[in-house]
Design a protein around this motif. Structure first.
Motif, PDB file in Angstrom:
ATOM      1  N   HIS A   1     -13.541 -25.625 -32.047  1.00 26.35           N
ATOM      2  CA  HIS A   1     -14.140 -25.474 -33.374  1.00 26.35           C
ATOM      3  C   HIS A   1     -13.995 -26.728 -34.235  1.00 26.35           C
ATOM      4  O   HIS A   1     -14.962 -27.227 -34.812  1.00 26.35           O
ATOM      5  CB  HIS A   1     -13.499 -24.295 -34.113  1.00 26.35           C
ATOM      6  N   ILE A   2     -12.768 -27.225 -34.354  1.00 32.14           N
ATOM      7  CA  ILE A   2     -12.525 -28.339 -35.279  1.00 32.14           C
ATOM      8  C   ILE A   2     -13.214 -29.619 -34.812  1.00 32.14           C
ATOM      9  O   ILE A   2     -13.832 -30.334 -35.620  1.00 32.14           O
ATOM     10  CB  ILE A   2     -11.012 -28.543 -35.485  1.00 32.14           C
ATOM     11  N   LEU A   3     -13.138 -29.925 -33.529  1.00 36.21           N
ATOM     12  CA  LEU A   3     -13.785 -31.145 -33.055  1.00 36.21           C
ATOM     13  C   LEU A   3     -15.308 -31.032 -33.096  1.00 36.21           C
ATOM     14  O   LEU A   3     -16.012 -32.033 -33.274  1.00 36.21           O
ATOM     15  CB  LEU A   3     -13.301 -31.498 -31.647  1.00 36.21           C
ATOM     16  N   GLN A   4     -15.841 -29.823 -32.971  1.00 35.34           N
ATOM     17  CA  GLN A   4     -17.285 -29.649 -33.136  1.00 35.34           C
ATOM     18  C   GLN A   4     -17.696 -29.923 -34.589  1.00 35.34           C
ATOM     19  O   GLN A   4     -18.707 -30.583 -34.846  1.00 35.34           O
ATOM     20  CB  GLN A   4     -17.694 -28.237 -32.718  1.00 35.34           C
ATOM     21  N   ILE A   5     -16.922 -29.394 -35.536  1.00 39.53           N
ATOM     22  CA  ILE A   5     -17.212 -29.657 -36.951  1.00 39.53           C
ATOM     23  C   ILE A   5     -17.107 -31.151 -37.235  1.00 39.53           C
ATOM     24  O   ILE A   5     -17.968 -31.735 -37.915  1.00 39.53           O
ATOM     25  CB  ILE A   5     -16.254 -28.866 -37.858  1.00 39.53           C
ATOM     26  N   LEU A   6     -16.051 -31.775 -36.716  1.00 44.98           N
ATOM     27  CA  LEU A   6     -15.863 -33.212 -36.932  1.00 44.98           C
ATOM     28  C   LEU A   6     -17.056 -34.010 -36.403  1.00 44.98           C
ATOM     29  O   LEU A   6     -17.527 -34.953 -37.052  1.00 44.98           O
ATOM     30  CB  LEU A   6     -14.563 -33.658 -36.251  1.00 44.98           C
ATOM     31  N   SER A   7     -17.564 -33.619 -35.246  1.00 42.68           N
ATOM     32  CA  SER A   7     -18.693 -34.374 -34.667  1.00 42.68           C
ATOM     33  C   SER A   7     -19.940 -34.273 -35.537  1.00 42.68           C
ATOM     34  O   SER A   7     -20.700 -35.235 -35.661  1.00 42.68           O
ATOM     35  CB  SER A   7     -18.984 -33.890 -33.245  1.00 42.68           C
ATOM     36  N   LEU A   8     -20.157 -33.114 -36.164  1.00 38.97           N
ATOM     37  CA  LEU A   8     -21.310 -32.956 -37.056  1.00 38.97           C
ATOM     38  C   LEU A   8     -21.150 -33.794 -38.323  1.00 38.97           C
ATOM     39  O   LEU A   8     -22.121 -34.324 -38.858  1.00 38.97           O
ATOM     40  CB  LEU A   8     -21.479 -31.484 -37.426  1.00 38.97           C
ATOM     41  N   LEU A   9     -19.927 -33.901 -38.810  1.00 35.97           N
ATOM     42  CA  LEU A   9     -19.663 -34.698 -39.998  1.00 35.97           C
ATOM     43  C   LEU A   9     -19.754 -36.192 -39.720  1.00 35.97           C
ATOM     44  O   LEU A   9     -20.180 -36.967 -40.583  1.00 35.97           O
ATOM     45  CB  LEU A   9     -18.273 -34.373 -40.552  1.00 35.97           C
ATOM     46  N   ALA A  10     -19.351 -36.595 -38.525  1.00 37.87           N
ATOM     47  CA  ALA A  10     -19.201 -38.022 -38.233  1.00 37.87           C
ATOM     48  C   ALA A  10     -20.404 -38.640 -37.541  1.00 37.87           C
ATOM     49  O   ALA A  10     -20.549 -39.868 -37.535  1.00 37.87           O
ATOM     50  CB  ALA A  10     -17.950 -38.240 -37.363  1.00 37.87           C
ATOM     51  N   MET A  11     -21.275 -37.826 -36.968  1.00 39.81           N
ATOM     52  CA  MET A  11     -22.345 -38.395 -36.150  1.00 39.81           C
ATOM     53  C   MET A  11     -23.317 -39.235 -36.981  1.00 39.81           C
ATOM     54  O   MET A  11     -23.467 -39.055 -38.188  1.00 39.81           O
ATOM     55  CB  MET A  11     -23.105 -37.279 -35.434  1.00 39.81           C
ATOM     56  N   GLU A  12     -23.986 -40.155 -36.306  1.00 40.46           N
ATOM     57  CA  GLU A  12     -25.030 -40.954 -36.938  1.00 40.46           C
ATOM     58  C   GLU A  12     -26.287 -40.091 -37.124  1.00 40.46           C
ATOM     59  O   GLU A  12     -26.472 -39.096 -36.413  1.00 40.46           O
ATOM     60  CB  GLU A  12     -25.363 -42.167 -36.066  1.00 40.46           C
ATOM     61  N   PRO A  13     -27.154 -40.441 -38.066  1.00 39.17           N
ATOM     62  CA  PRO A  13     -28.406 -39.683 -38.217  1.00 39.17           C
ATOM     63  C   PRO A  13     -29.214 -39.713 -36.924  1.00 39.17           C
ATOM     64  O   PRO A  13     -29.437 -40.787 -36.356  1.00 39.17           O
ATOM     65  CB  PRO A  13     -29.139 -40.435 -39.335  1.00 39.17           C
ATOM     66  N   PRO A  14     -29.612 -38.550 -36.415  1.00 36.60           N
ATOM     67  CA  PRO A  14     -30.415 -38.543 -35.185  1.00 36.60           C
ATOM     68  C   PRO A  14     -31.817 -39.079 -35.440  1.00 36.60           C
ATOM     69  O   PRO A  14     -32.319 -39.024 -36.562  1.00 36.60           O
ATOM     70  CB  PRO A  14     -30.454 -37.055 -34.802  1.00 36.60           C
ATOM     71  N   VAL A  15     -32.430 -39.602 -34.396  1.00 36.13           N
ATOM     72  CA  VAL A  15     -33.791 -40.122 -34.513  1.00 36.13           C
ATOM     73  C   VAL A  15     -34.755 -39.011 -34.909  1.00 36.13           C
ATOM     74  O   VAL A  15     -35.695 -39.217 -35.680  1.00 36.13           O
ATOM     75  CB  VAL A  15     -34.225 -40.768 -33.179  1.00 36.13           C
ATOM     76  N   ALA A  16     -34.511 -37.809 -34.377  1.00 36.82           N
ATOM     77  CA  ALA A  16     -35.308 -36.629 -34.721  1.00 36.82           C
ATOM     78  C   ALA A  16     -34.365 -35.435 -34.743  1.00 36.82           C
ATOM     79  O   ALA A  16     -33.317 -35.449 -34.097  1.00 36.82           O
ATOM     80  CB  ALA A  16     -36.434 -36.418 -33.707  1.00 36.82           C
ATOM     81  N   PHE A  17     -34.754 -34.402 -35.494  1.00 35.51           N
ATOM     82  CA  PHE A  17     -33.902 -33.226 -35.568  1.00 35.51           C
ATOM     83  C   PHE A  17     -34.236 -32.310 -34.391  1.00 35.51           C
ATOM     84  O   PHE A  17     -34.862 -31.269 -34.527  1.00 35.51           O
ATOM     85  CB  PHE A  17     -34.098 -32.496 -36.902  1.00 35.51           C
ATOM     86  N   SER A  18     -33.796 -32.746 -33.220  1.00 34.21           N
ATOM     87  CA  SER A  18     -34.075 -32.022 -31.981  1.00 34.21           C
ATOM     88  C   SER A  18     -32.789 -31.875 -31.197  1.00 34.21           C
ATOM     89  O   SER A  18     -31.802 -32.589 -31.435  1.00 34.21           O
ATOM     90  CB  SER A  18     -35.103 -32.777 -31.132  1.00 34.21           C
TER      91      SER A  18
END
Length: 505
Positions: free
Chosen positions: A240-257
């Protein structure tokens, strides 16, 4: 709305997960029309139930949703039961015969979705038999949903993944993390990428630290036996926590896919520093709850809970600091904490912004506040039990003096909205039916999460020091507060303060 044609086969159909989550979620999909006439469910488990017994249980599990008698009967009529030993090849032959009959009866077009709601130790055996006994020979799609925990460390997860990918392709595997189905977890992307005020400042130039808290006020309840072999690190941080962290930290995706979001989440997790044992000791703390009280409630110590081994050293609390080694986040600590028997139940994220470069409103020398006297701007995302977000700002207090006053811009979903929001499992089941893996975890995410967590686990297993404790009802051991204080920060959410001020804790 297109009706979904599918045969669900649920392994572990008599279990708690199926009864609490799966059947009510399937009923909601039935009620909304996503499932209508062309679906069927086969429930399998060891218990020698009949179809009638199974349908009666299914109707009991949805009673709180207030279906009419006819609605409940119509829904449950799509459910069939087969007693099943997952190691017995002949049972899969009988399962295939039933699946073939139901496919014809309900015109399911060969679409098969398997839900493995059992111990992971059986996953490999089940999927191997599905293949060997020809259960995957239909013309439709074949998908498998897998519950956590996905392995107990990197090596066991790798072995499990190999067993499953021998049968199913990666895009047919749906590793479920129910947190990814929660409304406000999915709202993280909207808050970030749809608001320039945040996305333009979502980096180390403007953010001081980020805090993720998943607090539970309950103890281990009747899960003592399971929890004692897992602990808070594996039960909550690895997934759970590392999944939340990845959403907070990731770069903007090229497309929302699905593909682009997954690519950026994997990159974010691969940027999380894998600590050395000495770094683990500096950046992570653990604890176990002792007996305590909160107001009039008295709580047992963890070691007195049913199913917990005598002298157990399993942690019921984890707090730590993750570092992300990339250009955007270098120098920004991501603090995380989770635990059982804490003050309040709640999941929230605090994004703490840096102070203004020059503070015009410093107090006069000799007053009680010789420092900047400004509270930091904080964006808080509330995940549960309340849903919404708030932004704290500094404003002027009403009056002749120029005193600063923290104010809050806040939004909360109403109780009516929350009540009518699709439950996490409902959303995720629909995603699986649609073939959308965005809100499920890819093997590369699972693998990297285990690499990060394994070092922490191994370091703790080799540590002979006494396990820190905390009183039940508090927000963890003192070491969790010291962890932030040594960096000049503090936990933003401190619900125990209210109780301490009133001598209730």
């Amino acid at each position: 709305m297109t009706e979904k044609k599918v045969l669900f086969t649920i392994f572990g159909a008599t279990g708690d997960l199926a009864q609490r989550k799966l059947y009510p979620s399937l009923f909601r999909l039935y009620r909304t029309g996503h499932l209508a006439t062309s679906f069927a469910v086969i429930g399998t488990a060891r218990r020698p139930w009949t179809d009638e017994k199974y349908r009666a249980i299914v109707e009991e599990t949805i009673a709180y949703l207030n279906p009419s008698e006819q609605e409940a009967a119509d829904f449950s009529s799509h459910f069939y039961y087969q007693a099943h030993d997952v190691t017995d090849t002949e049972h899969y032959d009988a399962l295939k015969d039933l699946a073939t009959k139901l496919d014809t009866k309900y015109q399911l077009e060969g679409n098969l979705l398997f839900y493995l709601a059992m111990s992971p130790s059986f996953f490999g055996t089940i999927v191997e038999h599905l293949k060997s006994q020809g259960m995957l020979d239909s013309n439709g799609y074949h998908r498998v949903i897998i519950e956590k925990p996905f392995g107990s460390d990197y090596q066991s997860a790798k072995k499990l993944n190999q067993e499953i990918t021998n049968v199913f392709a990666e895009n047919e595997i749906y590793r479920i993390d129910h947190y990814l189905g929660k409304e406000m977890i999915q709202n993280i992307s909207a808050i970030r990428f749809a608001n320039n005020i945040f996305e333009s400042m979502w980096n180390n130039r403007y953010i001081d630290n980020i805090q993720i808290t998943i607090a539970e006020n309950l103890g281990v309840e009747d899960r003592g036996g399971y929890y004692d072999k897992s602990g808070a690190l594996k039960d909550m941080v690895q997934n759970h926590i590392l999944q939340i962290l990845s959403l907070l930290a990731m770069e903007p995706p090229v497309a929302f896919s699905e593909k682009e979001i997954r690519t950026e989440k994997i990159k974010a997790l691969e940027s999380v520093r894998v600590y050395s044992p000495s770094e683990v000791k500096d950046n992570f703390v653990r604890g176990q709850y002792n007996a305590g009280h909160l107001a009039e409630e008295k709580y047992l110590a963890y070691q007195d809970e049913p199913g917990v081994a005598d002298g157990s050293t399993t942690e019921t609390f984890v707090a730590g600091k993750f570092a992300i080694d990339n250009f955007r986040w270098s120098g920004v600590p991501f603090y995380v904490r989770t635990g059982k028997r804490l003050t309040e139940r709640g999941t929230r994220i605090n994004i703490v912004f840096k102070q203004v470069p020059v503070n015009l409103f410093k107090a006069e020398v000799g007053t009680t506040c010789e420092q900047p006297c400004l509270d930091p701007n904080i964006l808080t995302i509330y995940i549960q039990p309340t849903e919404g977000f708030s932004l704290s700002l500094n404003g002027k207090e009403v009056g002749p003096a120029f005193n600063m006053l923290p104010i809050q811009l806040a939004y909360r979903n109403s109780s009516e909205v929350i009540e009518n929001t699709p439950e996490a499992y409902e959303k995720l089941l629909l995603d699986a039916l649609n073939g959308d893996g965005t809100n499920f975890t890819h093997w590369k995410e699972v693998a990297q999460s285990w690499r990060i967590v394994d070092v922490i686990r191994q370091t703790w297993d080799e540590d002979t020091a006494e396990l820190p404790s905390y009183a039940a009802g508090t927000m963890g051991p003192q070491a969790a507060f010291d962890l932030l204080e040594k960096d000049g920060f503090q936990w933003i959410w401190q619900p125990d303060a209210w109780y301490r001020e009133r001598n209730l804790l």
